[in-house]
Design an enzyme around this catalytic site. Structure first.
Site, PDB file in Angstrom:
ATOM      1  N   GLU A   1      17.937  21.478  -2.210  1.00 14.76           N
ATOM      2  CA  GLU A   1      18.334  22.712  -1.521  1.00 14.76           C
ATOM      3  C   GLU A   1      18.518  22.486  -0.017  1.00 14.76           C
ATOM      4  O   GLU A   1      19.446  23.025   0.582  1.00 14.76           O
ATOM      5  CB  GLU A   1      17.304  23.818  -1.808  1.00 14.76           C
ATOM      6  CG  GLU A   1      17.347  24.242  -3.279  1.00 14.76           C
ATOM      7  CD  GLU A   1      16.159  25.085  -3.726  1.00 14.76           C
ATOM      8  OE1 GLU A   1      15.411  25.603  -2.867  1.00 14.76           O
ATOM      9  OE2 GLU A   1      15.969  25.227  -4.953  1.00 14.76           O
TER      10      GLU A   1
ATOM     11  N   TYR B   1      21.939  27.995  -7.186  1.00 10.15           N
ATOM     12  CA  TYR B   1      21.326  28.533  -8.400  1.00 10.15           C
ATOM     13  C   TYR B   1      21.976  28.001  -9.672  1.00 10.15           C
ATOM     14  O   TYR B   1      21.973  28.678 -10.692  1.00 10.15           O
ATOM     15  CB  TYR B   1      21.383  30.064  -8.358  1.00 10.15           C
ATOM     16  CG  TYR B   1      20.344  30.681  -7.433  1.00 10.15           C
ATOM     17  CD1 TYR B   1      18.972  30.517  -7.694  1.00 10.15           C
ATOM     18  CD2 TYR B   1      20.712  31.415  -6.316  1.00 10.15           C
ATOM     19  CE1 TYR B   1      18.012  31.076  -6.859  1.00 10.15           C
ATOM     20  CE2 TYR B   1      19.739  31.978  -5.470  1.00 10.15           C
ATOM     21  CZ  TYR B   1      18.396  31.802  -5.757  1.00 10.15           C
ATOM     22  OH  TYR B   1      17.441  32.349  -4.938  1.00 10.15           O
TER      23      TYR B   1
ATOM     24  N   ASN C   1      13.820  40.599  -4.472  1.00 12.55           N
ATOM     25  CA  ASN C   1      12.463  40.078  -4.236  1.00 12.55           C
ATOM     26  C   ASN C   1      12.312  39.327  -2.910  1.00 12.55           C
ATOM     27  O   ASN C   1      11.408  38.523  -2.742  1.00 12.55           O
ATOM     28  CB  ASN C   1      11.977  39.259  -5.437  1.00 12.55           C
ATOM     29  CG  ASN C   1      12.842  38.053  -5.717  1.00 12.55           C
ATOM     30  OD1 ASN C   1      13.840  37.827  -5.037  1.00 12.55           O
ATOM     31  ND2 ASN C   1      12.451  37.269  -6.701  1.00 12.55           N
TER      32      ASN C   1
ATOM     33  N   LYS D   1      16.036  36.479   1.878  1.00 10.64           N
ATOM     34  CA  LYS D   1      17.238  36.962   1.192  1.00 10.64           C
ATOM     35  C   LYS D   1      17.823  38.181   1.919  1.00 10.64           C
ATOM     36  O   LYS D   1      17.178  38.749   2.820  1.00 10.64           O
ATOM     37  CB  LYS D   1      16.874  37.272  -0.270  1.00 10.64           C
ATOM     38  CG  LYS D   1      16.466  36.019  -1.079  1.00 10.64           C
ATOM     39  CD  LYS D   1      16.046  36.398  -2.491  1.00 10.64           C
ATOM     40  CE  LYS D   1      15.757  35.169  -3.345  1.00 10.64           C
ATOM     41  NZ  LYS D   1      15.319  35.556  -4.716  1.00 10.64           N
TER      42      LYS D   1
ATOM     43  N   HIS E   1      12.953  33.414  -1.089  1.00  9.30           N
ATOM     44  CA  HIS E   1      13.071  32.270  -1.991  1.00  9.30           C
ATOM     45  C   HIS E   1      12.297  31.096  -1.416  1.00  9.30           C
ATOM     46  O   HIS E   1      12.335  30.863  -0.210  1.00  9.30           O
ATOM     47  CB  HIS E   1      14.546  31.855  -2.127  1.00  9.30           C
ATOM     48  CG  HIS E   1      14.701  30.492  -2.747  1.00  9.30           C
ATOM     49  ND1 HIS E   1      14.592  30.279  -4.096  1.00  9.30           N
ATOM     50  CD2 HIS E   1      14.881  29.269  -2.186  1.00  9.30           C
ATOM     51  CE1 HIS E   1      14.734  28.980  -4.342  1.00  9.30           C
ATOM     52  NE2 HIS E   1      14.909  28.344  -3.202  1.00  9.30           N
TER      53      HIS E   1
HETATM   54  P1  IDP Z   1      12.022  31.999  -8.064  1.00 13.95           P
HETATM   55  O1  IDP Z   1      12.932  32.650  -7.053  1.00 13.95           O
HETATM   56  O2  IDP Z   1      10.637  32.614  -8.036  1.00 13.95           O
HETATM   57  O3  IDP Z   1      12.002  30.493  -7.985  1.00 13.95           O
HETATM   58  P2  IDP Z   1      13.779  31.815 -10.423  1.00 13.95           P
HETATM   59  O4  IDP Z   1      13.317  31.934 -11.844  1.00 13.95           O
HETATM   60  O5  IDP Z   1      14.254  30.481  -9.944  1.00 13.95           O
HETATM   61  O6  IDP Z   1      12.588  32.388  -9.510  1.00 13.95           O
HETATM   62  O7  IDP Z   1      14.935  32.886 -10.234  1.00 13.95           O
HETATM   63  C1  IDP Z   1      15.745  32.879  -9.093  1.00 13.95           C
HETATM   64  C2  IDP Z   1      15.988  34.294  -8.642  1.00 13.95           C
HETATM   65  O8  IDP Z   1      16.792  34.950  -9.614  1.00 13.95           O
HETATM   66  C3  IDP Z   1      14.733  35.164  -8.527  1.00 13.95           C
HETATM   67  O9  IDP Z   1      14.067  35.011  -7.291  1.00 13.95           O
HETATM   68  C4  IDP Z   1      15.315  36.556  -8.696  1.00 13.95           C
HETATM   69  O10 IDP Z   1      15.898  37.017  -7.457  1.00 13.95           O
HETATM   70  C5  IDP Z   1      16.431  36.304  -9.690  1.00 13.95           C
HETATM   71  N1  IDP Z   1      15.975  36.574 -11.065  1.00 13.95           N
HETATM   72  C6  IDP Z   1      15.222  35.774 -11.840  1.00 13.95           C
HETATM   73  N2  IDP Z   1      15.015  36.319 -13.038  1.00 13.95           N
HETATM   74  C7  IDP Z   1      15.652  37.505 -13.031  1.00 13.95           C
HETATM   75  C8  IDP Z   1      15.819  38.549 -13.984  1.00 13.95           C
HETATM   76  O11 IDP Z   1      15.308  38.511 -15.103  1.00 13.95           O
HETATM   77  N3  IDP Z   1      16.557  39.616 -13.563  1.00 13.95           N
HETATM   78  C9  IDP Z   1      17.129  39.714 -12.331  1.00 13.95           C
HETATM   79  N4  IDP Z   1      17.003  38.735 -11.404  1.00 13.95           N
HETATM   80  C10 IDP Z   1      16.271  37.655 -11.752  1.00 13.95           C
END
Ligand code: IDP
Length: 151
Positions: free
Chosen positions: A126, A49, A112, A9, A115
């Site tokens: 994807e 997303y 984070n 990212k 992905h």
């Molecule tokens: P993943 O990336 O581990 O598959 P997902 O639940 O698919 O997790 O969420 C996609 C992305 O959305 C996460 O990697 C994170 O960057 C963001 N995200 C998910 N939940 C939250 C939240 O509660 N607050 C802010 N960003 C979030």
């Protein structure tokens, strides 16, 4: 051979983590079958997303993913979808184990770093969003006979 979709990212690119992250996947034994540096458009990010549309973090997630260049790649290997998810660590870096990418390099869920697709079906979807079929290369590496125990 299973394939997954991975994205370093914008924060991972800005923080000079491209090489370190790619090294982890190479060291594990996964084969890179496609890779590029690109700027994600809002349209592309929203398609990627779409399952999160309507959630409170959706707009900030789209802002984040489109905030600078990303590295997208397709990795191939035995059980690579689950393997990459384990190497990435929990979505929230606060819960990600040390030794995982998010555990070692991140603090905030909205920054984070990495992905990885969450299933074989998501990976296929994807990959088709980010890559053309002809961008996925078929090749073998001589090291693979030292990585896999063929029957
Ligand atoms: P993943 O990336 O581990 O598959 P997902 O639940 O698919 O997790 O969420 C996609 C992305 O959305 C996460 O990697 C994170 O960057 C963001 N995200 C998910 N939940 C939250 C939240 O509660 N607050 C802010 N960003 C979030």
């Amino acid at each position: 051979m299973e394939r997954t979709f991975v994205m370093i990212k914008p924060d991972g690119v800005q923080r000079n983590l491209i090489g370190k992250i790619i090294s982890r996947f190479e060291d594990k034994g996964y084969r890179i079958v496609a890779m590029k540096l690109m700027q994600v458009t809002r349209d592309l990010a929203e398609r990627h997303y779409e399952e999160h549309r309507g959630k409170p973090f959706f707009e900030s997630l789209i802002d984040y993913i489109t905030s600078g260049p990303v590295v997208v790649m397709v990795l191939e290997g035995k059980d690579v979808v689950a393997g990459v998810r384990k190497m990435n660590g929990a979505t929230n870096p606060a819960e990600a184990a040390p030794g995982t990418i998010r555990g070692d390099y991140a603090l905030d869920i909205g920054r984070n770093v990495i992905h990885g697709a969450d299933s074989v079906e998501s990976a296929q979807r994807e990959i088709s969003i980010y890559f053309k079929e002809e961008e996925l290369l078929n090749y073998e590496k001589v090291t693979e006979k030292w990585i896999y125990e063929y029957e």
